[in-house]
Write a protein that holds these residues in place. Structure first.
Motif, PDB file in Angstrom:
ATOM      1  N   CYS A 108     -58.862  11.323   8.809  1.00  0.00           N
ATOM      2  CA  CYS A 108     -58.996  12.937   9.320  1.00  0.00           C
ATOM      3  C   CYS A 108     -58.362  13.019  10.740  1.00  0.00           C
ATOM      4  CB  CYS A 108     -60.307  12.768  10.116  1.00  0.00           C
ATOM      5  SG  CYS A 108     -61.505  11.976   8.053  1.00  0.00           S
ATOM      6  N   ALA A 152     -61.872  12.042   4.304  1.00  0.00           N
ATOM      7  CA  ALA A 152     -60.987  12.522   5.094  1.00  0.00           C
ATOM      8  C   ALA A 152     -60.983  13.967   4.377  1.00  0.00           C
ATOM      9  CB  ALA A 152     -59.377  12.077   4.832  1.00  0.00           C
ATOM     10  N   VAL A 155     -64.749  15.496   5.083  1.00  0.00           N
ATOM     11  CA  VAL A 155     -64.009  16.613   6.605  1.00  0.00           C
ATOM     12  C   VAL A 155     -63.494  17.609   6.942  1.00  0.00           C
ATOM     13  CG1 VAL A 155     -63.367  15.101   8.933  1.00  0.00           C
ATOM     14  CG2 VAL A 155     -64.852  14.114   8.201  1.00  0.00           C
ATOM     15  N   ALA A 324     -67.179  15.655  12.536  1.00  0.00           N
ATOM     16  CA  ALA A 324     -66.474  15.156  11.513  1.00  0.00           C
ATOM     17  C   ALA A 324     -66.960  13.271  12.215  1.00  0.00           C
ATOM     18  CB  ALA A 324     -64.933  14.534  12.206  1.00  0.00           C
TER      19      ALA A 324
END
Length: 424
Positions: A108, A152, A155, A324
């Protein structure tokens, strides 16, 4: 099952150490296979970038966690010809739950030098592909990579972690997109051939720029950079002849004197019939005279103008990073739930195999009885009786023993598993 990672990154190790642990493409495949063949390592992957090198492993042996870690470090130092004392101070390790969270955060961009940078996700996907092609991935590490990519993506979709530019090159290109409807119809002249200009060229190409011209004092450097981005190279002395072609001008040189003055830009604007020109001066000291800003149809920005945008965008990224982390908490728990379910699946599989063996034995016996002449009705009754006794014998014996040992937890679990109603 044990998940393990050993690595170094820009926070823990200087570039002099990081470069010694780099794994270029030409040695990655053989290194993966060599690592995978180590005792007790069932799966392996290697992530190697300019800012980090990490070794991901899975072992079916849960009782040799520390030994496997030491074995992995020994393998790294031996294969890379590094003295253990020169490397171990810079290493970090992650195990099981820690590793899962770490991989999610890395993908991320939460563990990157530039918070939220998107390149690392592509690099992790390349690491997965390399391990997959080398045949060193399996059920657990392969699933972890897939879940990492999904985390990922979530996010990136649900937060603004990557939506705000935080490098001057990226900020310049983002600003150009706001001024021009279609970059594909624009020509950009980039002055210089250093890292900032290279990064600007890369971002422009990624955003579909129509044409790139690289101008530099040393023509060979301009040509080498232009070739990489399908551009056109000119010497700096040729710039006045081409300036009118530019819709976008980005300059970043080490010149002590301005390269573009008001008069030269004014002439280019007249040749363009006052078609707007977007100019970004990323140099310190400046490459473009400040008086250029006075010209109509010229939009001139300096590195300070972009810095204010970058600082604000970095604040936005920090806020997005907090969101996140919450998403990652949830995604980690999802993967842990999947891991826990694998133990149950193994038990279910073993129980099914046992039941099918009992069934096959009982069926074989019944078929023999039918061949010996007993009636079908009697054979079916015997089959039902045998199957029932065989299937409940072991659980009944275990429950009886649990009662004798006052293992009320096992008895309660049995009632829940078999969904037994109270008969009293």
């Amino acid at each position: 099952m044990t998940l393990l990672a050993v690595g170094i990154n820009y926070n823990t190790a200087p570039v002099s150490i990081r470069e010694r642990l780099a794994y270029p493409a030409e040695i990655l495949d053989s290194s993966l296979k060599d690592l995978w063949h180590l005792k007790d390592i069932s799966e392996a992957a290697i992530l190697s970038t300019c800012n980090r090198t990490e070794f991901y492993c899975e072992s079916s042996n849960e009782n040799k966690h520390i030994l496997i870690e030491h074995m992995l470090i020994d393998w790294i130092t031996q294969t890379r010809n590094i003295k253990p004392n020169d490397l171990t101070p810079y290493l970090y390790t992650y195990n099981d739950n820690q590793l899962i969270r770490h991989m999610f955060r890395v993908a991320c961009g939460l563990d990157s030098m530039v918070l939220g940078e998107p390149q690392i996700l592509g690099q992790m996907k390349a690491a997965y592909q390399a391990a997959n092609e080398a045949g060193t991935l399996g059920k657990y590490l392969g699933k972890l990579f897939q879940h990492t990519f999904a985390a990922a993506k979530k996010v990136r979709t649900d937060t603004a972690i990557g939506s705000s530019p935080v490098s001057v090159a990226f900020a310049a290109v983002q600003l150009a997109q706001q001024i021009f409807d279609k970059l594909s119809e624009q020509t950009a002249i980039l002055i210089g051939a250093g890292e900032t200009i290279e990064l600007t060229a890369r971002h422009l190409v990624q955003h579909g720029i129509g044409r790139i011209i690289i101008a530099n004092r040393t023509y060979d450097k301009a040509h080498a950079l232009a070739t990489r981005f399908n551009g056109y190279a000119i010497a700096l002395s040729e710039l006045p002849m081409h300036l009118a072609e530019a819709d976008i001008v980005v300059s970043s040189t080490a010149s002590s004197l301005p390269i573009l003055g008001k008069g030269r830009v004014e002439s280019a604007i007249k040749k363009r019939k006052h078609k707007p020109m977007f100019m970004v001066d990323l140099a310190v000291p400046r490459d473009i005279e400040s008086e250029v800003e006075q010209l109509n149809d010229v939009y001139l920005y300096t590195v300070d103008d972009l810095k204010n945008t970058i600082d604000q965008n970095m604040d936005n990224r920090r806020k997005a990073a907090e969101q996140a982390e919450e998403i990652i908490d949830t995604q980690v728990e999802h993967f842990l739930s999947w891991l826990r379910s694998q133990g149950a699946l193994t038990t279910i599989k073993d129980y099914r195999i046992q039941a099918e063996q009992i069934r096959d034995d009982a069926l074989r016996k019944t078929l023999n009885q039918l061949q010996s002449g007993i009636s079908a009705e009697e054979a079916l009754q015997r089959l039902a009786h045998t199957l029932t006794n065989k299937l409940i014998h072991t659980p009944s014996a275990q429950i009886r023993e649990a009662g004798a040992n006052e293992r009320h937890d096992l008895i309660a679990a049995a009632r829940e598993i078999f969904k037994l109603n109270n008969t009293q």
